[in-house]
Design a protein around this motif. Structure first.
Motif, PDB file in Angstrom:
ATOM      1  N   MET A   1       0.839  -1.186   0.000  1.00 17.02           N
ATOM      2  CA  MET A   1       0.000   0.000   0.000  1.00 17.02           C
ATOM      3  C   MET A   1       0.889   1.257   0.000  1.00 17.02           C
ATOM      4  N   THR A   2       0.612   2.192  -0.918  1.00 14.35           N
ATOM      5  CA  THR A   2       1.403   3.401  -1.032  1.00 14.35           C
ATOM      6  C   THR A   2       1.021   4.374   0.068  1.00 14.35           C
ATOM      7  N   SER A   3       2.021   4.969   0.731  1.00 17.86           N
ATOM      8  CA  SER A   3       1.722   5.938   1.775  1.00 17.86           C
ATOM      9  C   SER A   3       1.215   7.231   1.147  1.00 17.86           C
ATOM     10  N   ARG A   4       0.483   7.996   1.944  1.00 18.63           N
ATOM     11  CA  ARG A   4      -0.063   9.255   1.446  1.00 18.63           C
ATOM     12  C   ARG A   4       1.078  10.252   1.209  1.00 18.63           C
ATOM     13  N   PRO A   5       0.939  11.120   0.200  1.00 14.19           N
ATOM     14  CA  PRO A   5       1.985  12.117  -0.037  1.00 14.19           C
ATOM     15  C   PRO A   5       1.983  13.183   1.067  1.00 14.19           C
ATOM     16  N   ILE A   6       3.087  13.876   1.178  1.00 15.76           N
ATOM     17  CA  ILE A   6       3.165  15.024   2.074  1.00 15.76           C
ATOM     18  C   ILE A   6       2.327  16.136   1.459  1.00 15.76           C
ATOM     19  N   ARG A   7       1.397  16.674   2.225  1.00 15.93           N
ATOM     20  CA  ARG A   7       0.425  17.626   1.697  1.00 15.93           C
ATOM     21  C   ARG A   7       0.826  19.045   2.113  1.00 15.93           C
ATOM     22  N   ILE A   8       1.107  19.863   1.114  1.00 14.41           N
ATOM     23  CA  ILE A   8       1.711  21.179   1.338  1.00 14.41           C
ATOM     24  C   ILE A   8       0.709  22.314   1.134  1.00 14.41           C
ATOM     25  N   LEU A  25       8.411  21.541  -6.320  1.00 14.86           N
ATOM     26  CA  LEU A  25       8.012  20.566  -5.294  1.00 14.86           C
ATOM     27  C   LEU A  25       7.137  19.471  -5.888  1.00 14.86           C
ATOM     28  N   GLY A  26       6.353  19.824  -6.900  1.00 13.76           N
ATOM     29  CA  GLY A  26       5.486  18.846  -7.534  1.00 13.76           C
ATOM     30  C   GLY A  26       6.246  17.747  -8.260  1.00 13.76           C
ATOM     31  N   LEU A  27       7.525  17.984  -8.543  1.00 14.28           N
ATOM     32  CA  LEU A  27       8.353  16.955  -9.184  1.00 14.28           C
ATOM     33  C   LEU A  27       8.767  15.858  -8.205  1.00 14.28           C
ATOM     34  N   GLU A  28       8.630  16.155  -6.907  1.00 15.86           N
ATOM     35  CA  GLU A  28       8.997  15.158  -5.894  1.00 15.86           C
ATOM     36  C   GLU A  28       7.881  14.104  -5.796  1.00 15.86           C
ATOM     37  N   PRO A  29       8.219  12.831  -5.823  1.00 15.75           N
ATOM     38  CA  PRO A  29       7.179  11.793  -5.860  1.00 15.75           C
ATOM     39  C   PRO A  29       6.325  11.707  -4.603  1.00 15.75           C
TER      40      PRO A  29
END
Length: 205
Positions: A1-8, A25-29
């Protein structure tokens, strides 16, 4: 299961800078810029509405400074991590940011990879401070001005007379003169304009 992204949440009043930061920052997976605002007084409502876990705040914004916005976020959303970004490497800003609850303080010309790394570190409970600014803040010492002296200097910045300052701040003209005189003395300035300039340069206003 993929973890949630860091929400900025990204708060920056200059649209080109804001969009560039968001794109980098959007280029960071593992990072998602969920909401962008251009004013400091929009930060708290945006953070509440968009389920973010890191706020990137510029210092100088209309409506409310980034440091004031950081204090509001820290008071109402203490789990939210705050990163202060600034063009101006002023020692007083660093001290104010840390007192307001920021976890990181970086200059805007830092590499994008460094900013992304700082975001990840603050979520792990670490503090990230530009080392040059940290050294300068230690050398500079604490802000010598009281809250009232800062308030009077801020109001005096636009050239208001003592009478106008007294009316705005609900003080007597004599009290205003005393605050200005003390601030000028503390800052080793020759006059109020120089005192304001010195305090601004050091990040003490």
């Amino acid at each position: 299961m993929t973890s949630r992204p860091i929400r900025i949440l990204l708060a920056e009043d200059q649209s080109m800078v804001r969009e560039a930061l968001a794109a980098l920052l959007g280029l960071e997976p593992d990072i998602e810029v969920r909401v962008q605002v251009a004013r400091g007084d929009e930060v708290l409502a945006a953070a509440r509405a968009h389920d973010v876990n890191v706020a990137l705040l510029d210092i100088e914004m209309p409506g409310m400074t980034g440091i004031e916005a950081a204090a509001a976020l820290h008071a109402e959303l203490p789990a939210l991590r705050i990163v202060i970004l600034t063009t101006f490497g002023r020692p007083g800003y660093l001290r104010g940011a840390m007192e307001a609850g920021a976890s990181a303080f970086l200059v805007k010309d830092a590499p994008a990879a460094q900013l992304a790394a700082a975001v990840r570190k603050v979520l792990q409970g670490e503090r990230v401070i530009d080392p040059t600014l940290a050294a300068a803040a230690l050398a500079e010492g604490a802000n010598p001005l009281t809250d009232r002296e800062r308030e009077v200097l801020r109001e005096a910045e636009n050239g208001a007379t003592n009478a106008e300052l007294a009316a705005r701040l609900h003080l007597s003209q004599g009290t205003v003169r005393n605050y200005l005189s003390t601030a000028i003395q503390k800052l080793a300035a020759r006059n109020r304009a120089e005192a304001v300039r010195t305090a601004r340069e050091k990040g003490w206003l």
